[in-house]
Write a protein that holds these residues in place. Structure first.
Motif, mmCIF file in Angstrom:
data_model
loop_
_atom_site.group_PDB
_atom_site.id
_atom_site.type_symbol
_atom_site.label_atom_id
_atom_site.label_comp_id
_atom_site.label_asym_id
_atom_site.label_seq_id
_atom_site.Cartn_x
_atom_site.Cartn_y
_atom_site.Cartn_z
ATOM 1 N N ARG A 218 1.902 -23.618 -5.791
ATOM 2 C CA ARG A 218 0.613 -23.042 -5.404
ATOM 3 C C ARG A 218 -0.244 -24.030 -4.652
ATOM 4 O O ARG A 218 -0.916 -23.663 -3.699
ATOM 5 C CB ARG A 218 -0.147 -22.592 -6.652
ATOM 6 N N GLU A 219 -0.221 -25.254 -5.071
ATOM 7 C CA GLU A 219 -1.084 -26.258 -4.454
ATOM 8 C C GLU A 219 -0.609 -26.601 -3.036
ATOM 9 O O GLU A 219 -1.417 -26.930 -2.187
ATOM 10 C CB GLU A 219 -1.122 -27.534 -5.305
ATOM 11 N N THR A 220 0.699 -26.552 -2.772
ATOM 12 C CA THR A 220 1.212 -26.975 -1.478
ATOM 13 C C THR A 220 1.408 -25.816 -0.504
ATOM 14 O O THR A 220 1.748 -26.025 0.641
ATOM 15 C CB THR A 220 2.565 -27.702 -1.645
ATOM 16 N N GLY A 221 1.202 -24.601 -0.950
ATOM 17 C CA GLY A 221 1.442 -23.442 -0.094
ATOM 18 C C GLY A 221 0.296 -23.151 0.858
ATOM 19 O O GLY A 221 -0.754 -23.792 0.825
ATOM 20 N N VAL A 222 0.544 -22.181 1.713
ATOM 21 C CA VAL A 222 -0.458 -21.700 2.651
ATOM 22 C C VAL A 222 -1.222 -20.575 1.968
ATOM 23 O O VAL A 222 -0.627 -19.705 1.323
ATOM 24 C CB VAL A 222 0.220 -21.186 3.946
ATOM 25 N N ARG A 223 -2.533 -20.603 2.131
ATOM 26 C CA ARG A 223 -3.378 -19.597 1.462
ATOM 27 C C ARG A 223 -4.247 -18.888 2.499
ATOM 28 O O ARG A 223 -4.833 -19.536 3.364
ATOM 29 C CB ARG A 223 -4.261 -20.302 0.439
ATOM 30 N N ILE A 224 -4.314 -17.574 2.374
ATOM 31 C CA ILE A 224 -5.272 -16.805 3.165
ATOM 32 C C ILE A 224 -5.925 -15.793 2.254
ATOM 33 O O ILE A 224 -5.371 -15.425 1.209
ATOM 34 C CB ILE A 224 -4.636 -16.084 4.384
ATOM 35 N N GLU A 225 -7.081 -15.355 2.655
ATOM 36 C CA GLU A 225 -7.747 -14.276 1.923
ATOM 37 C C GLU A 225 -8.495 -13.417 2.919
ATOM 38 O O GLU A 225 -8.878 -13.865 3.992
ATOM 39 C CB GLU A 225 -8.662 -14.809 0.829
ATOM 40 N N PHE A 226 -8.630 -12.159 2.552
ATOM 41 C CA PHE A 226 -9.341 -11.216 3.407
ATOM 42 C C PHE A 226 -9.993 -10.162 2.536
ATOM 43 O O PHE A 226 -9.509 -9.844 1.448
ATOM 44 C CB PHE A 226 -8.405 -10.569 4.444
ATOM 45 N N GLY A 227 -11.111 -9.637 3.039
ATOM 46 C CA GLY A 227 -11.826 -8.591 2.331
ATOM 47 C C GLY A 227 -11.120 -7.252 2.484
ATOM 48 O O GLY A 227 -10.338 -7.040 3.413
ATOM 49 N N ILE A 228 -11.415 -6.372 1.559
ATOM 50 C CA ILE A 228 -10.824 -5.037 1.588
ATOM 51 C C ILE A 228 -11.813 -4.051 0.971
ATOM 52 O O ILE A 228 -12.592 -4.417 0.085
ATOM 53 C CB ILE A 228 -9.475 -5.013 0.841
ATOM 54 N N ASP A 229 -11.802 -2.820 1.461
ATOM 55 C CA ASP A 229 -12.655 -1.794 0.863
ATOM 56 C C ASP A 229 -12.171 -1.505 -0.550
ATOM 57 O O ASP A 229 -10.965 -1.396 -0.791
ATOM 58 C CB ASP A 229 -12.606 -0.494 1.683
ATOM 59 N N LYS A 230 -13.122 -1.337 -1.456
ATOM 60 C CA LYS A 230 -12.790 -1.107 -2.858
ATOM 61 C C LYS A 230 -11.850 0.094 -3.043
ATOM 62 O O LYS A 230 -10.926 0.049 -3.843
ATOM 63 C CB LYS A 230 -14.081 -0.902 -3.655
ATOM 64 N N GLU A 231 -12.079 1.160 -2.254
ATOM 65 C CA GLU A 231 -11.254 2.365 -2.432
ATOM 66 C C GLU A 231 -9.821 2.187 -1.929
ATOM 67 O O GLU A 231 -8.976 3.045 -2.156
ATOM 68 C CB GLU A 231 -11.903 3.587 -1.781
ATOM 69 N N LEU A 232 -9.531 1.051 -1.272
ATOM 70 C CA LEU A 232 -8.178 0.818 -0.754
ATOM 71 C C LEU A 232 -7.354 -0.133 -1.622
ATOM 72 O O LEU A 232 -6.181 -0.382 -1.334
ATOM 73 C CB LEU A 232 -8.253 0.284 0.676
ATOM 74 N N ILE A 233 -7.943 -0.634 -2.685
ATOM 75 C CA ILE A 233 -7.237 -1.580 -3.557
ATOM 76 C C ILE A 233 -5.964 -0.955 -4.134
ATOM 77 O O ILE A 233 -4.921 -1.605 -4.214
ATOM 78 C CB ILE A 233 -8.168 -2.097 -4.686
#
Length: 169
Positions: A1-16
């Motif tokens: 986990r520490e050495t990997g590539v990380r991305i994050e993005f927002g999403i509409d609640k109704e699409l979770i």
């Protein structure tokens, strides 16, 4: 986990629910397909966090998990053309683009598209192309009507007494 590539993005609640899938199935499918290590859905954001070994694996996972909703405004007279006879055009659009949801709101003349960013972009292009064809089709129909009127005008002139001798010469 520490050495990997990380991305994050927002999403509409109704699409979770689409991101997660029934019983987490979609997340597991994406992990297997892309080789990523972690997919977390933070409902307080709401946002999706993806961690994987490479940028390309994380990007591929994002493409499969980033669901969006787009509302396309259309003219009321375009709706029937887009849907097609018996819904044929909409079915074809869904089959070809793999968009998750497709519906029409006739109250505000919008087409609702739900799917991954890629599938929604493909559906938008499909719709734009279909509407361009409608514009060309309308121009062609108008041109045909104009020619028909002109031909009828010529036909009326042919019935006049002065033009009965058209077989001369």
């Amino acid at each position: 986990r520490e050495t990997g590539v990380r991305i994050e993005f927002g999403i509409d609640k109704e699409l979770i629910g689409l991101v997660v899938g029934k019983g987490g199935k979609n997340i597991e499918t994406v992990k297997r397909a892309t080789g990523i290590d972690v997919v977390e859905v933070d409902q307080s954001g709401p946002r999706v966090v993806i961690i994987g070994p490479t940028q390309s694996s994380v990007d591929a996972a994002r493409e499969m998990l980033e669901f969006v909703t787009v509302r396309l405004p259309v003219e009321p007279e375009q709706i029937g053309w887009l849907i097609g006879k018996g819904g044929r055009n909409f079915r074809e659009l869904q089959e070809k683009t793999k968009v998750t949801r497709l519906s029409v709101n006739k109250d505000n003349n919008t087409i609702l598209l739900v799917g991954t960013s890629t599938t929604v972009a493909a559906a938008q292009l499909y719709i734009d192309t279909h509407l361009e064809y409608l514009a060309e089709f309308d121009k062609e129909v108008a041109e045909q009507a104009k020619l028909r009127r002109e031909l009828q005008g010529i036909g009326i002139d042919n019935d006049a007494p002065s033009s009965k001798g058209k077989g001369k010469g």
